[in-house]
Scaffold this motif. Structure first.
Motif, PDB file in Angstrom:
ATOM      1  N   LEU A 272       7.215   6.091  -7.387  1.00 19.73           N
ATOM      2  CA  LEU A 272       6.513   6.844  -8.715  1.00 19.73           C
ATOM      3  C   LEU A 272       6.409   6.100  -9.367  1.00 19.73           C
ATOM      4  CD1 LEU A 272       8.818   9.819  -8.645  1.00 19.73           C
ATOM      5  CD2 LEU A 272       6.215   9.639  -8.121  1.00 19.73           C
ATOM      6  N   ALA A 273       7.624   4.969  -9.677  1.00 20.72           N
ATOM      7  CA  ALA A 273       7.628   3.566 -10.767  1.00 20.72           C
ATOM      8  C   ALA A 273       6.200   2.772 -10.605  1.00 20.72           C
ATOM      9  CB  ALA A 273       8.518   2.733 -10.982  1.00 20.72           C
ATOM     10  N   ALA A 274       5.243   2.792  -9.423  1.00 21.32           N
ATOM     11  CA  ALA A 274       4.170   1.684  -9.563  1.00 21.32           C
ATOM     12  C   ALA A 274       2.652   2.761  -9.709  1.00 21.32           C
ATOM     13  CB  ALA A 274       3.997   1.369  -7.562  1.00 21.32           C
ATOM     14  N   ALA A 275       3.338   3.822  -9.451  1.00 22.44           N
ATOM     15  CA  ALA A 275       2.865   4.768 -10.187  1.00 22.44           C
ATOM     16  C   ALA A 275       2.073   4.483 -11.465  1.00 22.44           C
ATOM     17  CB  ALA A 275       2.234   6.080  -9.311  1.00 22.44           C
ATOM     18  N   ALA A 276       3.087   4.845 -12.297  1.00 20.66           N
ATOM     19  CA  ALA A 276       2.746   5.128 -13.292  1.00 20.66           C
ATOM     20  C   ALA A 276       2.844   3.733 -14.207  1.00 20.66           C
ATOM     21  CB  ALA A 276       4.334   4.932 -14.453  1.00 20.66           C
TER      22      ALA A 276
ATOM     23  N   ALA B 122       4.812  14.071  -4.728  1.00 17.76           N
ATOM     24  CA  ALA B 122       3.606  14.495  -4.706  1.00 17.76           C
ATOM     25  C   ALA B 122       3.786  15.489  -6.144  1.00 17.76           C
ATOM     26  CB  ALA B 122       3.087  15.374  -3.748  1.00 17.76           C
ATOM     27  N   ILE B 123       4.898  16.090  -6.381  1.00 18.97           N
ATOM     28  CA  ILE B 123       4.450  16.918  -7.262  1.00 18.97           C
ATOM     29  C   ILE B 123       5.600  16.243  -8.796  1.00 18.97           C
ATOM     30  CG2 ILE B 123       7.172  18.552  -8.021  1.00 18.97           C
ATOM     31  CD1 ILE B 123       7.052  19.734  -5.298  1.00 18.97           C
ATOM     32  N   GLU B 124       6.042  15.676  -8.455  1.00 23.85           N
ATOM     33  CA  GLU B 124       6.320  14.359  -9.559  1.00 23.85           C
ATOM     34  C   GLU B 124       4.920  13.467  -9.777  1.00 23.85           C
ATOM     35  OE1 GLU B 124       9.012  14.315 -11.719  1.00 23.85           O
ATOM     36  OE2 GLU B 124       9.787  15.809 -10.075  1.00 23.85           O
TER      37      GLU B 124
ATOM     38  N   PRO C 117       1.274  12.996 -16.668  1.00 21.81           N
ATOM     39  CA  PRO C 117      -0.083  13.389 -17.622  1.00 21.81           C
ATOM     40  C   PRO C 117      -1.036  12.222 -17.223  1.00 21.81           C
ATOM     41  CG  PRO C 117       1.886  14.141 -19.275  1.00 21.81           C
ATOM     42  CD  PRO C 117       2.276  13.472 -17.956  1.00 21.81           C
ATOM     43  N   SER C 118      -0.687  11.248 -17.083  1.00 22.48           N
ATOM     44  CA  SER C 118      -1.442   9.855 -16.614  1.00 22.48           C
ATOM     45  C   SER C 118      -2.038   9.773 -15.609  1.00 22.48           C
ATOM     46  CB  SER C 118      -0.786   8.510 -16.825  1.00 22.48           C
ATOM     47  OG  SER C 118      -0.271   8.586 -18.913  1.00 22.48           O
TER      48      SER C 118
END
Length: 129
Positions: A45-49, A71-73, A78-79
């Motif tokens: 999640l951190a990497a995706a952001a 996946a839910i997170e 929005p990004s």
């Protein structure tokens, strides 16, 4: 001559099996994609952001935070609204497939997936929902 870079994607691989994740990342990089690899849900999640991928290959069965939760997170960010999320998992039963759809994945591949299938998923864009 067509520009071969048109299908280059930013790909994030999230899998707690470091060898599998690193191998898939290396294959995608050899195909010319820009790749980031994370070895767990929270790290992913951190990497995706930060990385803002076009495509995420996401394992489901991970300790701590499973792929469904990730996946839910991802879908809540929005990004990342246009990111294509592909389940890449050993879980191919009907219940797992149904949960994949419920949690916002765009596709479901069962390990070991064929390289051709992975490469095809890498260049697809997310369908408008």
């Amino acid at each position: 001559m067509a520009d071969q870079r048109l299908n280059v994607r930013r790909i994030l691989v999230i899998d707690d099996n470091a060898d599998a994740a690193d191998l898939l990342g290396a294959i995608m990089a050899m195909e010319g994609h820009v790749v980031e690899v994370a070895h767990g849900g929270r790290e992913g999640l951190a990497a995706a952001a930060n990385f803002l991928p076009d495509v995420v290959f996401l394992d489901i069965g991970m300790p701590g935070m499973d792929g469904y939760q990730v996946a839910i997170e991802l879908r809540r960010n929005p990004s990342l609204v246009a990111v294509r999320i592909v389940a890449l998992t050993a879980w191919g039963d009907a219940e797992s497939r149904a949960r994949v759809v419920e949690c916002g994945f765009d596709a479901h591949l069962v390990k070991p997936a064929k390289i051709e299938s992975l490469l095809n998923e890498a260049i697809l864009v997310r369908a408008a929902k």
